[in-house]
Motif scaffolding. Structure first.
Motif, PDB file in Angstrom:
ATOM      1  N   UNK A  75       0.859  -1.372  -0.079  1.00  0.00           N
ATOM      2  CA  UNK A  75      -0.300   0.102   0.070  1.00  0.00           C
ATOM      3  C   UNK A  75       0.815   1.348  -0.257  1.00  0.00           C
ATOM      4  N   UNK A  76       1.850   1.048   0.848  1.00  0.00           N
ATOM      5  CA  UNK A  76       2.889   2.409   0.656  1.00  0.00           C
ATOM      6  C   UNK A  76       3.579   2.593  -0.669  1.00  0.00           C
ATOM      7  N   UNK A  77       3.759   1.586  -1.328  1.00  0.00           N
ATOM      8  CA  UNK A  77       4.253   1.555  -2.763  1.00  0.00           C
ATOM      9  C   UNK A  77       3.440   2.196  -3.637  1.00  0.00           C
ATOM     10  N   UNK A  78       2.023   1.723  -3.502  1.00  0.00           N
ATOM     11  CA  UNK A  78       1.057   2.364  -4.399  1.00  0.00           C
ATOM     12  C   UNK A  78       0.974   4.070  -4.084  1.00  0.00           C
ATOM     13  N   UNK A  79       0.976   4.006  -2.840  1.00  0.00           N
ATOM     14  CA  UNK A  79       0.643   5.688  -2.389  1.00  0.00           C
ATOM     15  C   UNK A  79       1.993   6.525  -2.911  1.00  0.00           C
ATOM     16  N   UNK A 102     -12.360  -3.862  -2.045  1.00  0.00           N
ATOM     17  CA  UNK A 102     -11.962  -2.654  -2.614  1.00  0.00           C
ATOM     18  C   UNK A 102     -12.067  -1.261  -2.014  1.00  0.00           C
ATOM     19  N   UNK A 103     -13.329  -1.256  -1.332  1.00  0.00           N
ATOM     20  CA  UNK A 103     -13.656  -0.115  -0.312  1.00  0.00           C
ATOM     21  C   UNK A 103     -12.615  -0.020   0.661  1.00  0.00           C
ATOM     22  N   UNK A 104     -11.942  -1.106   1.280  1.00  0.00           N
ATOM     23  CA  UNK A 104     -11.057  -1.131   2.266  1.00  0.00           C
ATOM     24  C   UNK A 104      -9.820  -0.717   1.780  1.00  0.00           C
ATOM     25  N   UNK A 105      -9.391  -1.284   0.594  1.00  0.00           N
ATOM     26  CA  UNK A 105      -8.260  -1.010  -0.179  1.00  0.00           C
ATOM     27  C   UNK A 105      -8.032   0.422  -0.337  1.00  0.00           C
ATOM     28  N   UNK A 128      -5.921   5.975   0.719  1.00  0.00           N
ATOM     29  CA  UNK A 128      -6.503   7.250   1.057  1.00  0.00           C
ATOM     30  C   UNK A 128      -5.468   7.779   2.152  1.00  0.00           C
ATOM     31  N   UNK A 129      -5.554   6.923   3.160  1.00  0.00           N
ATOM     32  CA  UNK A 129      -4.870   7.358   4.305  1.00  0.00           C
ATOM     33  C   UNK A 129      -3.502   7.465   4.223  1.00  0.00           C
ATOM     34  N   UNK A 130      -3.014   6.877   3.205  1.00  0.00           N
ATOM     35  CA  UNK A 130      -1.416   6.975   2.726  1.00  0.00           C
ATOM     36  C   UNK A 130      -1.153   7.928   1.766  1.00  0.00           C
ATOM     37  N   UNK A 131      -2.307   8.641   1.130  1.00  0.00           N
ATOM     38  CA  UNK A 131      -2.088   9.536   0.142  1.00  0.00           C
ATOM     39  C   UNK A 131      -1.868   8.901  -1.185  1.00  0.00           C
TER      40      UNK A 131
END
Length: 187
Positions: free
Chosen positions: A33-37, A69-72, A77-80
């Motif tokens: 998730x950090x990578x996607x952000x 997908x909502x959780x994803x 979003x929390x990570x930008x």
């Protein structure tokens, strides 16, 4: 336009031979998730192309699929970050359409919708069918060793010549962002 397309299970979240059927079973691969952000913050649009035959087999319903997908999206979003679009093939494996990987349908459809050539798009996956789909679409196949990636690398070593292989999505994102930053800036 800078675009990256990702497989979901095994790349973004942990995979399971029994399918990811509910929000309770969904767990991000560490660092994904950090990578996607980071990709988003570096100007990339991120999309997902995922086979979801569990839908076609009745193992889970669209509400469960949507809640994952909502959780994803919430955690991103929390990570930008965010996923700009999700393409999926709910086909039963015994009745695949042109959208189900290893067919290139999802990748070609995303490229058409985005009005870009598929050969400009990297597609990051963890399985041999992801590599086959990328090649069939003339996209840039990228293999990560998470999920089924290590097994794919071992089983298809000779066929993977010319395919970039990374330990995980975070390693690939770091390399892609560094390569983009090294390009001369046009003003």
């Amino acid at each position: 336009m800078k675009i990256v397309i990702l497989d979901r299970d095994g790349v973004i979240n942990e995979d399971s031979p029994d399918y990811i059927k509910s929000l309770a079973e969904w767990r991000p691969v560490p660092g994904s998730l950090e990578a996607i952000a980071r990709l988003c913050q570096s100007g990339f649009r991120v999309f997902v192309a995922t086979n979801q035959s569990g839908l076609g087999q009745g193992l889970f319903d669209y509400d469960a699929f949507s809640s994952i997908h909502d959780r994803l999206q919430q955690q991103l979003a929390e990570l930008g970050g965010r996923i700009d679009g999700i393409a999926f093939a709910p086909d039963h494996p015994d009745a695949p359409t042109a959208m189900r990987k290893p067919a290139p349908g999802m990748l070609l459809d995303l490229a058409r919708r985005l009005n870009v050539s598929a050969d400009l798009i990297p597609f990051v996956g963890d399985s041999w069918r992801d590599i086959e789909a990328a090649r069939a679409a003339r996209a840039q196949p990228i293999l990560v060793r998470t999920g089924n990636g290590r097994r794919t690398e071992t089983r298809h070593q000779a066929e993977l010549r010319g395919v970039a292989v990374y330990d995980d999505l975070a390693a690939y994102a770091g390399a892609l962002i560094a390569a983009q930053q090294a390009l001369p800036q046009i003003s």
